[in-house]
Design a protein around this motif. Structure first.
Motif, mmCIF file in Angstrom:
data_model
loop_
_atom_site.group_PDB
_atom_site.id
_atom_site.type_symbol
_atom_site.label_atom_id
_atom_site.label_comp_id
_atom_site.label_asym_id
_atom_site.label_seq_id
_atom_site.Cartn_x
_atom_site.Cartn_y
_atom_site.Cartn_z
ATOM 1 N N VAL A 148 18.235 2.015 -0.456
ATOM 2 C CA VAL A 148 17.507 2.574 0.686
ATOM 3 C C VAL A 148 16.990 3.941 0.258
ATOM 4 O O VAL A 148 17.616 4.639 -0.539
ATOM 5 N N ASN B 124 15.134 5.039 4.913
ATOM 6 C CA ASN B 124 13.880 4.282 5.035
ATOM 7 C C ASN B 124 13.109 4.890 6.202
ATOM 8 O O ASN B 124 12.853 6.086 6.184
ATOM 9 N N MET C 286 17.336 -1.449 9.944
ATOM 10 C CA MET C 286 16.615 -1.483 8.668
ATOM 11 C C MET C 286 16.612 -2.923 8.143
ATOM 12 O O MET C 286 17.642 -3.576 8.132
#
Length: 171
Positions: A131, A143, A166
């Motif tokens: 990430v 993110n 996410m």
């Protein structure tokens, strides 16, 4: 006479020491053992969808284990942002692999406090993908998910609350 006074003082001192030890033990008993990540999330009340997803994905025992783990935990509001029917679809047994991929994308092995997160540019997640971590608008983002609360301590790691679920690029 001196011996009697010393014995009396000794008895007095022993009584005070015993009372202090009893009070300390009683006081210490009022502190509950720190909960693991799953129990901490459940007791918070804002992660009912996440905990249901962890159960459906078979990940409860993993996140109750020793760890340590860092969980970027989406709230119920974060799950509500997904298109209608998405959560229900993910909770179906035939979508378990996709659900696990999404959930493990929110877990970083090891305990990473907020003060450490802000120094990172990326982190490897439990699903094998990285990430991105950035600071924008005076907020930390994982993110495109804003970290809205940090450092919720658990016995086996730490939870950072995020405002968006996410999705790994391959799910």
């Amino acid at each position: 006479m001196i011996i009697k006074r010393k014995l009396r003082n000794f008895g007095f001192t022993t009584s005070i020491l015993a009372a202090l030890l009893l009070a300390t033990a009683s006081f210490a008993g009022n502190y509950a053992k720190k909960s693991d990540i799953v129990d901490t999330a459940v007791s918070n009340g804002n992660f009912t969808t996440l905990t249901a997803a962890l159960e459906a994905g078979g990940l409860v025992d993993t996140l109750k284990s020793e760890g340590p783990f860092t969980v970027f935990a989406p709230t119920d509001e974060a799950f509500a942002k997904l298109p209608a029917g998405t959560v229900e679809m993910l909770l179906l047994p035939e979508n378990k692999d996709t659900l696990i991929a999404i959930l493990t994308y929110h877990v970083v092995p090891g305990e990473v406090s907020a003060s450490e997160v802000v120094k990172l540019h990326s982190a490897a997640t439990a699903n094998g993908s990285d990430v991105a971590i950035s600071i924008r608008e005076d907020s930390v983002f994982v993110n495109d998910s804003r970290v809205v609360m940090t450092d919720i301590s658990a016995s086996n790691g730490v939870i950072h609350v995020v405002d968006t679920v996410m999705l790994p690029t391959d799910s």
